[in-house]
Design an enzyme around this catalytic site. Structure first.
Site, PDB file in Angstrom:
ATOM      1  N   PHE A 111     -88.095 -24.836  62.362  1.00 27.80           N
ATOM      2  CA  PHE A 111     -88.275 -25.578  61.113  1.00 27.80           C
ATOM      3  C   PHE A 111     -86.891 -25.795  60.495  1.00 27.80           C
ATOM      4  CE2 PHE A 111     -89.406 -25.980  56.579  1.00 27.80           C
ATOM      5  CZ  PHE A 111     -90.230 -27.086  56.704  1.00 27.80           C
ATOM      6  N   ASP A 182     -89.742 -16.018  62.744  1.00 29.28           N
ATOM      7  CA  ASP A 182     -90.380 -16.696  61.619  1.00 29.28           C
ATOM      8  C   ASP A 182     -91.853 -16.882  61.986  1.00 29.28           C
ATOM      9  OD1 ASP A 182     -91.469 -18.547  59.834  1.00 29.28           O
ATOM     10  OD2 ASP A 182     -89.614 -19.692  59.657  1.00 29.28           O
ATOM     11  N   TYR A 207     -98.769 -19.511  52.155  1.00 29.71           N
ATOM     12  CA  TYR A 207     -99.576 -20.631  51.649  1.00 29.71           C
ATOM     13  C   TYR A 207    -100.232 -21.437  52.761  1.00 29.71           C
ATOM     14  CZ  TYR A 207     -94.942 -22.794  52.209  1.00 29.71           C
ATOM     15  OH  TYR A 207     -93.717 -23.181  52.684  1.00 29.71           O
ATOM     16  N   LYS A 208     -99.935 -21.094  53.998  1.00 27.63           N
ATOM     17  CA  LYS A 208    -100.548 -21.810  55.114  1.00 27.63           C
ATOM     18  C   LYS A 208    -101.853 -21.110  55.496  1.00 27.63           C
ATOM     19  CE  LYS A 208     -96.068 -23.484  56.774  1.00 27.63           C
ATOM     20  NZ  LYS A 208     -96.315 -24.937  56.691  1.00 27.63           N
ATOM     21  N   ARG A 354    -100.590 -34.323  63.068  1.00 24.43           N
ATOM     22  CA  ARG A 354    -100.748 -32.878  63.265  1.00 24.43           C
ATOM     23  C   ARG A 354    -102.071 -32.416  62.686  1.00 24.43           C
ATOM     24  NH1 ARG A 354     -96.530 -28.556  60.582  1.00 24.43           N
ATOM     25  NH2 ARG A 354     -97.548 -29.324  58.699  1.00 24.43           N
TER      26      ARG A 354
END
Lengths: 395, 395
Positions: A111, A182, A207-208, A354
């Site tokens: 990322f 990560d 938050y995912k 996605r």
């Protein structure tokens, strides 16, 4: 055993939400908990709530709950800040553990913010550090004795490709490098045995897949046997051994608590705490099986009904996280058209559509229905509408 | 003109709250706003809320509102993270502006976390930096041409002593140093003209006088003419010029937006946004006059009725912020006894009883009543009760 528990979430009517990998949905009870924190605790107790309402303990308590989802022992996970900040902390500590080396190894699928934070740290130190970002498939090969730190995102945010955590960590250690994982797209998505991997550090966001809400705090894991040697780069007062002694000099707190920095975001932590209730009793092996069944079904349906799309994720289900991506030149417009019809996924530049699979609230019927609508968008070329052609959205 | 607006806050019955300098009280409307963000925006809009509910704009919008309270132009204040993180950002950027110098000058009255963060930064860079922390009254003298950065908290968290922002900034610039002001106890407490001071950086938190709630986000101001030269140390994706382009290399955003780091804490920002409504139309000169009237009255009452206490704040009202501290050997126990009787202040080691004056919701009748209860605690030695002798509280 099924892990489906749709009843624990507030899912809007008429929406199939395949973007829980980006922002998880609202867990039931969150608004009540927030109201309690705001009205009863903050409003009624005021400053006293730091003690009386358990605010001081909240970061650690939530950290222990996350620890349970990533194979980490209690006390080894600190919460707070954002994932980017936690990346910086981990990297800074890792570089100090290998003072004679000058290479940070990541990959080009990481990322971007992780790479940016490495860049910022290297510029801050300014001692000839180098960031190498080969293609993901070349990473293992690129781990040499020059490498101080290997910093990788376990599940690729675009393709969903999964790194072999155990093998890469072992290779890093063989070459004398420190390992930072990560887990942004792993925590709550795939089984993680961070302690078993032997990695020194892991970071992630909540938050995912963990459904902690917009801007929910991040977390950092530090392997217990290395934590006592760390002098944190971001040495804030709440990582001090005795924050309220107001000493002029910094003394790190015991254990991973030293990776805390400033005053914790109590509202966000409380909502995350509620969100973690949905994970009680979930077997991560069952979750993985359900996730793979959903993504396999999705790929089969899309390939049967949407020939214009090209799979951009690994075909082998064992090589994927809990998302599936398809490439399509008009992917941005097609995703907007799809969202307008109640199927929410997202788009990642340059051409990736996605879709995330989150078995706590998505089932096979959702997947089949979603592909039906996707096929309508593509068959009818509904993405050609002018309103979908302008990139007005920022996410 | 009176700035009193008690009706905008939820103040519990039977409490006189003299700790708004530590955690401001609950503004009316906060719980409704939080419920809207959680239920309607997060729950109903899901990921779309980043655009449809204005979440992406929220950090900047809130930053502009804070800018208005500290004399900063719109676009010069970024919000997010914690104050400690913002201190690190400012210091790291400031040191890069004076690469040939090696001294950070602060003072021994600074809030410890600021000193800790400086320490962590110096250890991270590891190039012989030195932190000097003379007594506050010796700071101006200690600003020499060796000093790269002067980093001070404007209002002393313990004594309330106010530094002369204009004079010290001028002195720092005369010696070629960069100036960083911590406004933790200034924003919403005293008039601040940060742009007029010429300081390059200012940082602050929003959970004290700004009433943003527990763990509300911090802010950072950067002087517009220096911001374009800054390569942020904490170079996160939301400080990137084009976060969603997902470029592998970091390019800082225009203006102070580059000091943003990770995903913003939307719930906390939304509640802070409500809290800032209470500041609409408040003249900071009127606020200052009201604050001084309250603190003068408090000192006079305490000195008349509580001879055991010794003033630990400057006697000159122009040399104080918006708090007053008294030293008392049994200050911890006395403060607990006082809190038990509905007058909430706080205690700071080793012997400081601290009281904040917040004219939005405290008036002279509150002050007089509070001192009456304080006098009862002291006259009756109520602090001798065993339950007040144990330091069970962490704040």
């Amino acid at each position: 055993m099924s892990v489906l528990r749709k009843e624990m979430f507030e899912l809007p009517e008429g929406v199939i939400y395949l973007d829980g990998n980006s922002l998880g949905p609202l867990p039931k009870g969150a608004v009540q908990r927030a109201a309690r924190v705001i009205e009863t605790e903050w409003g009624g107790e005021l400053i006293r709530a730091w003690n009386s309402a358990g605010w001081m303990e909240l970061p650690r308590r939530v950290g222990d709950r996350i620890a349970g989802l990533i194979g980490a022992p209690a006390g080894s996970v600190a919460t707070g800040d954002t994932l980017s900040i936690k990346v910086y902390q981990a990297l800074a500590a890792a570089l100090k553990m290998r003072p004679e080396r000058r290479v940070i190894l990541s990959d080009s699928g990481n990322f971007p913010s992780d790479l940016y934070m490495a860049d910022g740290l290297m510029r801050t130190i300014d001692k000839g550090y180098e960031l190498r970002s080969p293609a993901p498939e070349d990473v293992a090969e690129a781990i040499t004795e020059e490498v101080a730190v290997v910093m990788l995102t376990h599940v690729d945010y675009r393709s969903g490709r999964l790194h072999d955590m155990a093998a890469i960590t072992a290779r890093a250690h063989e070459m004398g490098a420190v390992m930072v994982w990560d887990l942004a797209h792993s925590a709550g998505a795939v089984p993680v045995d961070i302690a078993g991997s032997g990695a020194e550090f892991a970071v992630g966001c909540s938050y995912k897949y963990l459904n902690g809400g917009p801007g929910a705090p991040a977390f950092i894991y530090v392997r217990p046997d290395v934590v006592e040697g760390i002098q944190p780069a971001l040495s804030g007062w709440l990582g001090h051994e005795a924050p309220f002694a107001m000493e002029l000099g910094y003394r790190p707190a015991m254990s991973t608590e030293r990776m805390r920095v400033g005053t914790p975001p109590i509202l966000q932590l409380a909502v995350l705490d509620v969100a973690l209730d949905a994970w009680e009793g979930v077997d991560m092996g069952d979750l993985r099986a359900a996730s793979q069944a959903l993504s396999e079904r999705f790929i089969a349906e899309v390939e049967a009904r949407c020939p214009a799309l090209e799979l951009a994720s690994p075909r082998d289900k064992h090589a994927r996280g809990s998302q599936v991506s398809f490439g399509f030149a008009q992917g941005y417009a097609a995703m907007q058209a799809l969202i307008d019809r109640g199927v929410i996924g997202d788009f990642r530049a340059p051409n990736i559509m996605r879709f995330g699979f989150t078995p706590l609230f998505i089932d096979e019927a959702d997947v089949v229905a979603a592909v039906g609508i996707l096929a309508e968008v593509l068959d009818g070329e509904l993405w050609r509408a002018a309103k979908y052609q302008t990139r007005s959205r920022v996410t």
